[in-house]
Enzyme design. Sequence first.
Site, PDB file in Angstrom:
ATOM      1  N   HIS A 370       0.801  -1.230   0.000  1.00 28.78           N
ATOM      2  CA  HIS A 370       0.000   0.000   0.000  1.00 28.78           C
ATOM      3  C   HIS A 370       0.828   1.272   0.000  1.00 28.78           C
ATOM      4  CE1 HIS A 370      -3.983  -1.836   0.868  1.00 28.78           C
ATOM      5  NE2 HIS A 370      -3.239  -2.760   1.472  1.00 28.78           N
ATOM      6  N   LYS A 561      -8.077  13.851   4.736  1.00 26.69           N
ATOM      7  CA  LYS A 561      -7.207  12.677   4.715  1.00 26.69           C
ATOM      8  C   LYS A 561      -6.191  12.865   5.826  1.00 26.69           C
ATOM      9  CE  LYS A 561      -6.302  13.899   0.367  1.00 26.69           C
ATOM     10  NZ  LYS A 561      -6.432  12.708  -0.439  1.00 26.69           N
ATOM     11  N   ARG A 562      -5.390  11.824   6.099  1.00 26.36           N
ATOM     12  CA  ARG A 562      -4.329  12.010   7.085  1.00 26.36           C
ATOM     13  C   ARG A 562      -3.438  13.183   6.677  1.00 26.36           C
ATOM     14  NH1 ARG A 562      -3.830   8.061  11.260  1.00 26.36           N
ATOM     15  NH2 ARG A 562      -1.930   9.174  11.768  1.00 26.36           N
ATOM     16  N   LYS A 567       1.050  14.422   1.017  1.00 25.79           N
ATOM     17  CA  LYS A 567      -0.334  14.710   0.585  1.00 25.79           C
ATOM     18  C   LYS A 567      -0.528  16.214   0.327  1.00 25.79           C
ATOM     19  CE  LYS A 567      -2.200  10.708   3.141  1.00 25.79           C
ATOM     20  NZ  LYS A 567      -2.895   9.848   2.159  1.00 25.79           N
ATOM     21  N   THR A 669      -8.407   6.701  -1.923  1.00 23.26           N
ATOM     22  CA  THR A 669      -9.761   6.166  -2.113  1.00 23.26           C
ATOM     23  C   THR A 669     -10.779   7.270  -1.847  1.00 23.26           C
ATOM     24  OG1 THR A 669      -9.597   5.310   0.142  1.00 23.26           O
ATOM     25  CG2 THR A 669      -9.326   3.724  -1.642  1.00 23.26           C
ATOM     26  N   LYS A 673     -14.529   8.395  -3.613  1.00 24.77           N
ATOM     27  CA  LYS A 673     -15.753   8.724  -2.869  1.00 24.77           C
ATOM     28  C   LYS A 673     -16.311  10.062  -3.325  1.00 24.77           C
ATOM     29  CE  LYS A 673     -13.734   6.091   0.834  1.00 24.77           C
ATOM     30  NZ  LYS A 673     -12.708   6.140   1.892  1.00 24.77           N
TER      31      LYS A 673
HETATM   32  C1  26W Z   1       4.424   0.832   9.578  1.00 24.58           C
HETATM   33  C2  26W Z   1       3.414   1.864   9.849  1.00 24.58           C
HETATM   34  C3  26W Z   1       2.478   1.994   8.734  1.00 24.58           C
HETATM   35  C4  26W Z   1       1.138   1.952   8.984  1.00 24.58           C
HETATM   36  C5  26W Z   1       0.249   2.052   7.933  1.00 24.58           C
HETATM   37  C6  26W Z   1       2.940   2.118   7.451  1.00 24.58           C
HETATM   38  C7  26W Z   1       2.052   2.204   6.419  1.00 24.58           C
HETATM   39  C8  26W Z   1       0.718   2.174   6.650  1.00 24.58           C
HETATM   40  C9  26W Z   1      -0.257   2.196   5.527  1.00 24.58           C
HETATM   41  C10 26W Z   1       0.333   1.476   4.352  1.00 24.58           C
HETATM   42  C11 26W Z   1      -0.703   3.548   5.166  1.00 24.58           C
HETATM   43  C12 26W Z   1      -1.904   3.549   4.273  1.00 24.58           C
HETATM   44  O1  26W Z   1      -3.026   3.584   4.744  1.00 24.58           O
HETATM   45  N1  26W Z   1      -1.706   3.562   2.951  1.00 24.58           N
HETATM   46  C13 26W Z   1      -2.783   3.907   2.042  1.00 24.58           C
HETATM   47  O2  26W Z   1      -3.464   2.757   1.593  1.00 24.58           O
HETATM   48  C14 26W Z   1      -4.599   3.103   0.818  1.00 24.58           C
HETATM   49  C15 26W Z   1      -5.334   1.839   0.473  1.00 24.58           C
HETATM   50  O3  26W Z   1      -4.628   1.102  -0.453  1.00 24.58           O
HETATM   51  C16 26W Z   1      -4.198   3.906  -0.405  1.00 24.58           C
HETATM   52  O4  26W Z   1      -5.341   4.310  -1.082  1.00 24.58           O
HETATM   53  C17 26W Z   1      -3.364   5.113  -0.018  1.00 24.58           C
HETATM   54  O5  26W Z   1      -2.880   5.760  -1.167  1.00 24.58           O
HETATM   55  C18 26W Z   1      -2.224   4.695   0.880  1.00 24.58           C
HETATM   56  O6  26W Z   1      -1.529   5.824   1.360  1.00 24.58           O
END
Ligand code: 26W
Length: 822
Positions: A370, A561-562, A567, A669, A673
């Site tokens: 992701h 978003k975060r 971003k 995503t 929406k």
């Molecule tokens: C290791 C800590 C950590 C925690 C969460 C690292 C990375 C994450 C996630 C990968 C962050 C995340 O939510 N990524 C998002 O995933 C979505 C679903 O696929 C995408 O639409 C977003 O672009 C992406 O940033």
Amino acid sequence: MTLAPNSELLRPILHNSDPKTLATEILKSLTYRLGKDTSVATPHDWLTASIKVVRDRIIERWIESTKSAYEQKEKRVYYLSLEFLIGRLMRDAFSNIGMLDNMREALALLGVELDVIAKLEPDAALGNGGLGRLAACFMESMATVDVPAHGYGIRYVHGLFRQEFSDGWQVELPETWLDHGNPWEFERRERSFEVGFGGTVESVTSKDGRLERHVWKPSERVLAVAYDTPVVGWRGERVNTLRLWSAMPVDPILLEAFNAGDHIGAMRESNKAEVLTQVLYPADSHLAGQELRLRQEYFFSAASLEDIVQRHLSQYGELLSLPDKAAIHLNDTHPAVAVAELMRQLMDAHGIDFDTAWDLTKRTFAYTNHTLLPEALESWPVPLFERLLPRHMQIVYAINAQVLLEARAAQKFDGEQIGRISLIHEGSDRRVRMGNLAFAGSHSINGVSALHTDLMKETVFADLHRLYPGRINNKTNGITPRRWLIQCNAGLTNLAREAIGDAFLDDVNLLSGLDPLADDAAFREKFAAVKRANKQRLSSLVGERLGIKVDPSALFDIQIKRIHEYKRQLLNIVEAVALYDQIRSHPEKDWEPRVKFFGGKAAPSYHNAKLIIKLANDVARVINRDPAVRGLLKIVFIPNYNVSLAEIMVPAADLSEQISTAGMEASGTGNMKFALNGAITIGTLDGANVEIKERVGDDNIVIFGLTAAEVAERRANGYKPRDIIEGSPELAQALSAIASGVFSHDDPDRYRDLINGIYDNDWFMVAADFDAFTAAQRKVDSIWRNSPEWQAKAIRNVARVGWFSSDRTIRQYASEIWNVPV
Ligand code: 26W
């Protein structure tokens, strides 16, 4: 799908749902399940009583679905995810099972308003952002498209923190979604497994001295207890299970210690166990190698695999058919240790040899990546991994030996490339690379948008992709149209039903029927009226919560978003400052009134992200109260952005901000929406924006800025932001205003470092994209000025983005990765 023999008998129970019957049942539920009568019932009690009534209906289907999966020997999907950002469930469930209206009437008969109690349901925030919300949309879609599936995760006592602002700064407060209990879940004490940590590994040898097997003797043990929540699909056809694990002490009290007088020490062990599932890590990109996080990852992976293996064994009596009957999906690398855990269970507990176990493992697992952000790629220090999971460390080494053997045999990699393929990052700080482990242990590795998948092949996984070509594939993300259209936007749903009939409710692609109506003036007006009502709803919320008055006829420009530098909320704020300056210096111009909304949480340890929130609030304070602006620009940062707030903001948007530095947002995503709810996107060619553009057409989206290739090229060839700033008076002016304290009189230097970062480095290319962004915003204004043109474009967005339904995504996973029929 054939239903269980008695299912027809159950159907009348489901159908017996007229408001009067339901009202009687709600009263019964109040009396017998909650032990209350109407005179003392609180609104929460009504909520719980109502949920239990509907839950009863769902259970019938749940049992049917589970039975049929068993009897038909269907292959099951197991979706392992450390996050499920489900939000509120009541409306989802009531509406999917077709009982929303009748429940509303039933409650009205009892003098209770459904919409009032619905707001009391806690927003289950067991996730950080995109990845967690995707898992929740997937769960709903798997039930909808009839894939037998179990989601596995952690039942965090505290989900993502509640955000408040104090003097504009983010303050994090604990989130307590379980305060009133959770009426949806079933505690399954009987479904519990011991999970070990630490200790030693012993080798058992046969009489002739041959190594027979390894036995891990953990020094600590924790009990994983299952909590199940039914997940009901559209029209209630199938009900799947979300199984979340909670940690409990194996020995609740150390009696020996207690009796010896150490009363507090005797309890300590139990607290230690429970700590494991207390809180969700609030980071969405960076972890400083915290031990508790690795413990969480292993805890839920191990419990889930025990559960899966046991279920398989009890049904089939052997494990060689596991890949034919189970598809285990890793939602990012967070559960990657499951690869080593399955190997351990197969070899150590079931006596399967390494080669066979490795073959079974690879055929069973699939992995979704992701993010490409280097800081988000998980790796664990070898000494920590070894101490916590000594047997898994051995297995990782054994897998690595096999992978490196294959790499060398391929004869196309030099030493450096072999080094990148290795599961171990060598050097002074040796680390286990979880991405490489997940890749090696899976038959499928997918990205979440076409662009992201291409970049994956070229960057993080370039070498592994050459070693194992054919494993990487794309599955562009999707969103569930039930939550993100039917429930959150009743106005638009009803308008579409009137215009094109009900078929789109079952196949959202059929919204394409709205396309020709973009040219129909009467329809455009109705469409605009729906948007207007949604904007009114958001305006009231902002008025009530923040005491800010916003005009629903202004352009609603939303970025939710975060908060993350990539971003580029900062780009958006700097543009607002430049616009502010323009409005003040050119009052004669015909400015279009605009409200810029922000929402989003910053990771508590992410300094710049928190500073960006403060900046947005500082800028808002100055602009919103400056009479020279004459209400032409307002900035509103709504605190505590979560799924429920998104459900109100998304339908109210005219403009959707998707402005990440190209190449950095895997998919996004929120972009989907917004488009589905009739907002026009202003965005870069990043993530799924690229595919949204292809579907809605170039005329119905506003694209600006560098492409991913151009960003890479600029970075490689010595990007000089200072030169760009000096060549852009608007940008220079806005940056110097921020840096010099125009928005922070109380602390003029507050933003100096942040802004200097743009001059000196600007990794996220704010300067490079600034002029293109402002030009794009003025193009937005000119489209907005021509209301029929705007509405037509917005309607085409709704009509053309049905493809981004998570039903489509799940069907692709099912047929191309999991090999289950759909
Ligand atoms: C290791 C800590 C950590 C925690 C969460 C690292 C990375 C994450 C996630 C990968 C962050 C995340 O939510 N990524 C998002 O995933 C979505 C679903 O696929 C995408 O639409 C977003 O672009 C992406 O940033």
